[in-house]
Design a protein around this motif. Sequence first.
Motif, short mmCIF file in Angstrom:
data_model
loop_
_atom_site.label_atom_id
_atom_site.label_comp_id
_atom_site.label_asym_id
_atom_site.label_seq_id
_atom_site.Cartn_x
_atom_site.Cartn_y
_atom_site.Cartn_z
N ASN A 125 -62.24 69.50 -8.70
CA ASN A 125 -60.82 69.38 -9.04
C ASN A 125 -60.25 68.00 -8.72
O ASN A 125 -59.16 67.66 -9.19
N ASN A 126 -60.96 67.21 -7.94
CA ASN A 126 -60.51 65.86 -7.61
C ASN A 126 -60.93 64.82 -8.64
O ASN A 126 -60.48 63.68 -8.60
N ILE A 127 -61.79 65.20 -9.58
CA ILE A 127 -62.27 64.27 -10.61
C ILE A 127 -61.20 64.15 -11.69
O ILE A 127 -60.72 65.15 -12.21
N LYS A 128 -60.83 62.89 -11.99
CA LYS A 128 -59.73 62.65 -12.94
C LYS A 128 -60.17 61.73 -14.07
O LYS A 128 -60.90 60.76 -13.83
N PRO A 129 -59.70 62.00 -15.29
CA PRO A 129 -59.96 61.06 -16.38
C PRO A 129 -59.08 59.83 -16.23
O PRO A 129 -57.94 59.92 -15.75
N ILE B 21 -67.67 56.86 -10.31
CA ILE B 21 -66.99 56.40 -11.52
C ILE B 21 -68.03 56.37 -12.62
O ILE B 21 -69.06 55.71 -12.49
N MET B 22 -67.78 57.11 -13.69
CA MET B 22 -68.77 57.20 -14.77
C MET B 22 -68.08 57.45 -16.09
O MET B 22 -67.08 58.17 -16.15
N ASN B 23 -68.65 56.88 -17.15
CA ASN B 23 -68.14 57.11 -18.50
C ASN B 23 -68.92 58.22 -19.18
O ASN B 23 -70.13 58.35 -18.98
N CYS B 24 -68.23 58.99 -19.99
CA CYS B 24 -68.88 59.99 -20.83
C CYS B 24 -69.86 59.26 -21.75
O CYS B 24 -69.50 58.25 -22.35
N PRO B 25 -71.08 59.77 -21.88
CA PRO B 25 -72.06 59.09 -22.73
C PRO B 25 -71.72 59.15 -24.22
O PRO B 25 -72.23 58.36 -25.01
N LYS B 26 -70.84 60.06 -24.62
CA LYS B 26 -70.50 60.19 -26.05
C LYS B 26 -69.27 59.37 -26.43
O LYS B 26 -69.32 58.55 -27.33
N CYS B 27 -68.14 59.58 -25.72
CA CYS B 27 -66.89 58.93 -26.13
C CYS B 27 -66.46 57.81 -25.18
O CYS B 27 -65.50 57.11 -25.46
N GLU B 28 -67.14 57.66 -24.06
CA GLU B 28 -66.88 56.65 -23.05
C GLU B 28 -65.58 56.84 -22.27
O GLU B 28 -65.04 55.89 -21.70
N MET B 29 -65.08 58.08 -22.24
CA MET B 29 -63.95 58.38 -21.35
C MET B 29 -64.43 58.18 -19.92
O MET B 29 -65.49 58.65 -19.53
N THR B 30 -63.67 57.44 -19.14
CA THR B 30 -64.01 57.19 -17.75
C THR B 30 -63.50 58.33 -16.88
O THR B 30 -62.34 58.74 -17.01
N TYR B 31 -64.36 58.84 -16.01
CA TYR B 31 -63.99 59.85 -15.02
C TYR B 31 -64.23 59.25 -13.64
O TYR B 31 -65.18 58.51 -13.44
N ALA B 32 -63.33 59.58 -12.70
CA ALA B 32 -63.43 58.98 -11.37
C ALA B 32 -63.00 59.97 -10.28
O ALA B 32 -62.16 60.83 -10.50
N VAL B 33 -63.61 59.77 -9.12
CA VAL B 33 -63.28 60.54 -7.92
C VAL B 33 -63.59 59.65 -6.72
O VAL B 33 -64.47 58.80 -6.79
N VAL C 217 -71.54 66.00 -4.69
CA VAL C 217 -72.12 67.03 -5.56
C VAL C 217 -72.21 66.43 -6.96
O VAL C 217 -71.24 65.83 -7.43
N ALA C 218 -73.33 66.60 -7.63
CA ALA C 218 -73.49 66.11 -9.00
C ALA C 218 -72.84 67.12 -9.95
O ALA C 218 -73.50 67.99 -10.51
N HIS C 219 -71.54 67.00 -10.13
CA HIS C 219 -70.78 67.95 -10.93
C HIS C 219 -71.08 67.82 -12.42
O HIS C 219 -71.33 66.72 -12.92
N GLU C 220 -71.02 68.95 -13.12
CA GLU C 220 -71.10 68.96 -14.58
C GLU C 220 -69.68 68.77 -15.10
O GLU C 220 -68.78 69.53 -14.76
N ILE C 221 -69.49 67.74 -15.92
CA ILE C 221 -68.18 67.42 -16.46
C ILE C 221 -68.11 67.88 -17.91
O ILE C 221 -69.01 67.58 -18.71
N ASP C 222 -67.06 68.61 -18.25
CA ASP C 222 -66.78 68.97 -19.64
C ASP C 222 -65.74 67.99 -20.14
O ASP C 222 -64.54 68.12 -19.87
N CYS C 223 -66.20 66.99 -20.88
CA CYS C 223 -65.32 65.94 -21.37
C CYS C 223 -64.37 66.48 -22.43
O CYS C 223 -64.66 67.47 -23.11
#
Length: 80
Positions: A70-74, A49-61, A31-37
């Motif tokens: 709920n399985n997506i983790k910073p 595995i993707m980085n936030c386009p603004k701050c580059e925080m990596t999120y992974a599942v 599912v292409a989830h919307e992430i609130d960084c």
Amino acid sequence: MSCGCSSNLLDGQAVVDHVKSKGKEHFPPAVAHEIDCECGERFTLETVIMNCPKCEMTYAVTPCGSGDINNIKPAGIRYA
């Protein structure tokens, strides 16, 4: 499960390391989830595995857990 996705991955860095070790870091999530960084940016998770386009925080599942937001983790800034 042979991919190890059902193992208890304790944090986002463990998820990144596991997914990369399997060569699946470029897979799309179920599912292409919307992430609130944490920085306030909202973006769509396009790969497991993707980085936030603004701050580059990596999120992974993991690919097999990617159907549940709920399985997506910073994992940390520019971890991947």
